[in-house]
Design a protein around this motif. Structure first.
Motif, mmCIF file in Angstrom:
data_model
loop_
_atom_site.group_PDB
_atom_site.id
_atom_site.type_symbol
_atom_site.label_atom_id
_atom_site.label_comp_id
_atom_site.label_asym_id
_atom_site.label_seq_id
_atom_site.Cartn_x
_atom_site.Cartn_y
_atom_site.Cartn_z
ATOM 1 N N TYR A 153 0.702 -1.365 -0.003
ATOM 2 C CA TYR A 153 0.293 -0.004 -0.093
ATOM 3 C C TYR A 153 0.978 1.173 0.082
ATOM 4 O O TYR A 153 0.466 2.125 -0.886
ATOM 5 C CB TYR A 153 -1.088 0.094 1.130
ATOM 6 N N ARG A 165 -10.502 8.307 -0.748
ATOM 7 C CA ARG A 165 -9.728 7.362 0.324
ATOM 8 C C ARG A 165 -10.201 7.525 1.752
ATOM 9 O O ARG A 165 -10.148 6.635 2.500
ATOM 10 C CB ARG A 165 -8.245 7.798 0.118
ATOM 11 N N VAL A 170 -13.522 6.232 2.624
ATOM 12 C CA VAL A 170 -13.446 4.730 2.690
ATOM 13 C C VAL A 170 -12.781 4.216 4.013
ATOM 14 O O VAL A 170 -13.080 3.203 4.535
ATOM 15 C CB VAL A 170 -12.523 4.150 1.521
ATOM 16 N N TYR A 206 -11.642 0.567 7.380
ATOM 17 C CA TYR A 206 -10.494 -0.348 6.846
ATOM 18 C C TYR A 206 -9.295 0.115 7.297
ATOM 19 O O TYR A 206 -8.986 1.568 7.368
ATOM 20 C CB TYR A 206 -10.837 -0.399 5.230
ATOM 21 N N CYS A 257 -6.352 1.602 2.230
ATOM 22 C CA CYS A 257 -6.763 1.802 1.115
ATOM 23 C C CYS A 257 -6.093 2.563 -0.116
ATOM 24 O O CYS A 257 -5.415 3.586 0.222
ATOM 25 C CB CYS A 257 -8.167 2.524 1.136
ATOM 26 N N VAL A 260 -8.640 -2.322 -0.809
ATOM 27 C CA VAL A 260 -8.791 -2.103 0.420
ATOM 28 C C VAL A 260 -8.422 -3.203 1.271
ATOM 29 O O VAL A 260 -8.366 -4.649 0.889
ATOM 30 C CB VAL A 260 -10.454 -1.926 1.119
#
Length: 223
Positions: free
Chosen positions: A110, A163, A166, A171, A174, A189
């Motif tokens: 990520y 982002r 989300v 989460y 992301c 995610v």
């Protein structure tokens, strides 16, 4: 004839006494006087001088050999024990390293994707700014560069907002990757799995922020 034998015997006795005295002074108790049948004495060694040392040396050698064998056996046993312990430690360490490496590689993925996107946007911004600041560029080229720069800045702002929204759903991480045309996007995610309801919620958020049709947004779970 008798006188010659007497002189000879006397001479032999004197020589024998001299030899006995010499060996007695140089090796106390190591010699004994033995009388010959003819009455003369001869100095002989009661015990060979090297026999005691040889026996002692043999005993020492035997002891040393036994000790060496015993120490060798102990050393081998200790080495085997250490090797077994080392093997267990190595196996445990490897398992821990693999478990930690999996989580670390997921987080790194990520981070790497975000870094790549930021570098890509920075290069595009630099390209547009060079065109805008180029005195040799035409007015049309400068206009197009300004328009694309504004669109890029808007896209980056919308991506950041999407982002954040989300991540606000719980989460851990992301990444939103739009395609080159800007008409589609893939959302990753950080989670083990997604339900249909969760996927729909993410698609709605991203499609609204990026002004994209719902069908052009794809969501994938990547733990």
């Amino acid at each position: 004839m008798v006188k010659r034998q007497t002189v000879w015997l006397s001479t032999m006795m004197v020589l024998s006494l001299m030899l006995i005295g010499y060996y007695t002074m140089n090796n106390d108790g190591g010699l004994t006087a033995t009388k010959n049948p003819d009455g003369s004495s001869v100095a002989t060694s009661a015990t060979p001088p090297d026999s005691g040392q040889s026996s002692q040396s043999s005993q020492t050698s035997g002891t040393g050999t036994t000790g060496a064998t015993s120490q060798s056996g102990t050393s081998q046993t200790g080495t085997g024990s250490q090797a077994g312990t080392s093997g267990q430690t190595s196996t445990t360490g490897t398992g821990t390293s693999q478990a930690g490496g999996t989580a670390s590689s997921s987080s790194d993925w990520y981070v790497n994707m975000e870094t790549q996107l930021e570098q890509q946007y920075a290069q595009q911004v630099d390209t547009y700014n060079q065109v805008i600041s180029n005195s040799s560029a035409s007015a049309d080229q400068i206009g197009q560069a300004k328009q694309k720069l504004e669109q890029l800045q808007t896209l980056v702002g919308n991506l950041e907002t999407a982002r954040d929204r989300v991540l606000g759903q719980g989460y851990k991480d992301c990444v939103i990757i739009p395609d080159a045309s800007g008409q589609k996007a893939v959302v990753y995610v950080k989670t083990d799995k997604l339900t249909a309801q969760q996927a729909v919620s993410i698609v709605n958020v991203v499609s609204q922020q990026l002004n994209l049709p719902v069908v052009n947004v794809t969501v994938q779970a990547k733990a």
